[in-house]
Each structure stands twice: as structure tokens, then as C-alpha cells.
Design a protein around this motif. Structure first.
Motif, short mmCIF file in Angstrom:
data_model
loop_
_atom_site.label_atom_id
_atom_site.label_comp_id
_atom_site.label_asym_id
_atom_site.label_seq_id
_atom_site.Cartn_x
_atom_site.Cartn_y
_atom_site.Cartn_z
N GLN A 123 61.47 27.30 -8.10
CA GLN A 123 60.09 27.73 -7.93
C GLN A 123 59.98 29.25 -7.95
N HIS A 124 60.96 29.91 -7.38
CA HIS A 124 60.97 31.37 -7.39
C HIS A 124 61.09 31.90 -8.82
N ARG A 125 62.02 31.29 -9.60
CA ARG A 125 62.17 31.70 -11.01
C ARG A 125 60.90 31.45 -11.81
N ALA A 126 60.17 30.41 -11.44
CA ALA A 126 58.93 30.08 -12.14
C ALA A 126 57.75 30.89 -11.61
N GLY A 127 57.99 31.75 -10.64
CA GLY A 127 56.93 32.59 -10.08
C GLY A 127 56.10 31.88 -9.03
N LEU A 128 56.56 30.73 -8.56
CA LEU A 128 55.84 30.00 -7.53
C LEU A 128 56.43 30.34 -6.16
N THR A 129 55.62 30.25 -5.16
CA THR A 129 56.13 30.45 -3.80
C THR A 129 55.73 29.26 -2.94
N ILE A 130 56.52 29.03 -1.93
CA ILE A 130 56.19 27.98 -0.96
C ILE A 130 55.79 28.68 0.33
N GLU A 131 54.61 28.38 0.77
CA GLU A 131 54.14 28.92 2.04
C GLU A 131 54.37 27.85 3.09
N ALA A 132 55.33 28.07 3.92
CA ALA A 132 55.65 27.09 4.96
C ALA A 132 55.00 27.52 6.26
N ALA A 133 54.25 26.59 6.83
CA ALA A 133 53.67 26.85 8.14
C ALA A 133 54.79 26.91 9.16
N PRO A 134 54.59 27.62 10.25
CA PRO A 134 55.63 27.62 11.29
C PRO A 134 55.85 26.21 11.83
N LEU A 135 57.04 25.96 12.30
CA LEU A 135 57.33 24.67 12.92
C LEU A 135 56.38 24.45 14.08
N PRO A 136 55.99 23.20 14.32
CA PRO A 136 55.04 22.94 15.40
C PRO A 136 55.56 23.23 16.80
N GLN A 137 56.89 23.29 16.94
CA GLN A 137 57.49 23.59 18.25
C GLN A 137 58.95 23.95 18.05
N ARG A 138 59.57 24.51 19.07
CA ARG A 138 61.00 24.80 19.03
C ARG A 138 61.77 23.57 19.46
N GLY A 139 63.01 23.48 19.02
CA GLY A 139 63.85 22.37 19.44
C GLY A 139 63.69 21.16 18.54
N THR A 140 64.15 20.05 19.02
CA THR A 140 64.11 18.82 18.25
C THR A 140 62.69 18.29 18.15
N LEU A 141 62.29 17.94 16.94
CA LEU A 141 60.96 17.38 16.72
C LEU A 141 61.04 15.85 16.74
N ALA A 142 59.99 15.22 17.21
CA ALA A 142 59.89 13.77 17.09
C ALA A 142 59.90 13.44 15.60
N GLU A 143 60.44 12.29 15.26
CA GLU A 143 60.59 11.94 13.85
C GLU A 143 59.27 11.98 13.09
N HIS A 144 58.20 11.42 13.66
CA HIS A 144 56.92 11.40 12.94
C HIS A 144 56.39 12.81 12.72
N THR A 145 56.62 13.72 13.66
CA THR A 145 56.19 15.11 13.52
C THR A 145 57.00 15.81 12.44
N ALA A 146 58.31 15.59 12.45
CA ALA A 146 59.18 16.20 11.45
C ALA A 146 58.85 15.71 10.04
N LYS A 147 58.60 14.40 9.91
CA LYS A 147 58.26 13.86 8.59
C LYS A 147 56.95 14.43 8.07
N ALA A 148 55.97 14.59 8.94
CA ALA A 148 54.70 15.18 8.52
C ALA A 148 54.90 16.62 8.06
N TYR A 149 55.73 17.36 8.79
CA TYR A 149 56.01 18.76 8.42
C TYR A 149 56.71 18.81 7.06
N LEU A 150 57.75 17.98 6.88
CA LEU A 150 58.48 17.97 5.61
C LEU A 150 57.58 17.55 4.45
N ALA A 151 56.74 16.55 4.68
CA ALA A 151 55.82 16.09 3.63
C ALA A 151 54.88 17.22 3.23
N ALA A 152 54.43 18.01 4.19
CA ALA A 152 53.55 19.14 3.88
C ALA A 152 54.25 20.19 3.02
#
Length: 185
Positions: A123-152
């Protein structure tokens, strides 16, 4: 180029052998040599942490090289159910190096990081960037929260959802299709 030490096996030149119990600098020299190699993009170090003192000696032997290289690295803490000293895990994690309880998990984590890194590079070579929101919290995320973040971020995750009662579970199952698996959160 460095020669293999006399205790090394030509069949498995990356094995630090039990000799590392007598000389912890073998960890340091091995990690430095591997991480300096341009063809090696990441490092997985299987370690039996041992007692808290020995575990921290291993941290001191490995951590500086791993951090300095800037390459992805992961620790596979071996020893089945033997407890891992919390300070061992904390020392690596403070520097962004995951500590996982099996080589399989560690290698899977590195594989996922590699796929993600290659995707970012494309994506960088293609001139695209990924804007990642900050993680919703520090430490281990609940699975459903982590999956939603990864999907985003555009990372594929299995279909599913968080059900708080049997009705929601049935609704999610009908939406994603059968068979389904229930996992407690």
C-alpha cells in the motif's frame, strides 16, 4: 563471517544447545548474528525462562539485540505449565516484544505480522496509507473487541458477533450460517 562453535551441529546450526546454560552470551551473539542478516526479516526465540534470576539473565542477554535491530521478534516461552516469571514477560512486552507460550503461537504471530507488514509495504508503494485508530485500551483485548478493531483495519476475521443472551446468539447464528461455535467472553 563467523565460524560455528565446536559444539554446534551442522544439521541444526541455529540450535544454541544446552551450552547456553553455561554461557548466556551465546544468546546475545546468536541473536545479533541472525538479526544482522539482511535475508532474515524477523526472529522467534524459543526460551525456557527458568527461575526468576535465570529468566532475567536471559532477558539481559537477548533484549538489547532484539530492540536494536528494529526487526519483528517474538519469544516462545517453553515449559508447558511451568510458570513464567511475570518480570520476564513484562521486560519483553515493555519493548513491544510478545511472549507466547508455544512455538506454534509465536510462529503464527510472526506469520500474521509478516502478512500485515507486506500489505502495508504494498500500500505504501502504491501511495496508499492506512490510518489506524488507537487501540481501544491497553493490555489484552476481549476477542470481540479485537476482531472489530482488526476488521476496521481491513484484516479478515471470522464472521461472528457478541451475544448477550440466547436470542442474540440465535440471531447471529442465523446471520452467519451454521454450523457455529460458541466461545465465552
Amino acid at each position: 563471517k563467523a565460524a560455528l562453535p565446536p559444539f554446534a551441529s551442522l544439521d541444526n546450526p541455529l540450535d544454541v544447545t544446552a551450552q547456553v546454560l553455561r554461557d548466556l552470551t551465546i544468546w546475545t551473539h546468536s541473536a545479533q548474528a541472525l538479526l544482522a542478516e539482511p535475508a532474515i526479516g524477523s526472529l522467534c526465540v524459543p526460551v525456557v525462562p527458568g527461575s526468576p534470576k535465570l529468566a532475567m539473565d536471559k532477558v539481559e542477554a537477548l533484549l538489547p539485540s532484539m530492540v536494536q535491530s528494529g526487526k519483528p521478534a517474538v519469544i516462545a516461552a517453553l515449559g508447558d505449565e511451568f510458570p513464567v516469571p511475570p518480570e520476564f514477560v513484562a521486560a519483553f512486552r515493555r519493548k513491544g516484544i510478545p511472549v507466547l507460550r508455544s512455538p506454534e503461537r509465536a510462529m503464527r504471530a510472526l506469520a500474521h505480522a509478516t502478512v500485515y507488514g507486506r500489505r502495508l509495504a504494498r500500500q505504501h508503494r502504491a501511495g496508499l496509507t492506512i490510518e489506524a485508530a488507537p487501540l481501544p485500551q491497553r493490555g489484552t483485548l476481549a476477542e470481540h473487541t479485537a476482531k472489530a478493531y482488526l476488521a476496521a483495519l481491513g484484516i479478515a476475521t471470522p464472521a461472528g458477533g457478541l451475544a448477550r443472551d440466547i436470542g442474540e446468539a440465535r440471531s447471529i447464528a442465523a446471520r452467519i450460517g451454521y454450523p457455529v461455535v460458541l466461545k465465552a467472553q
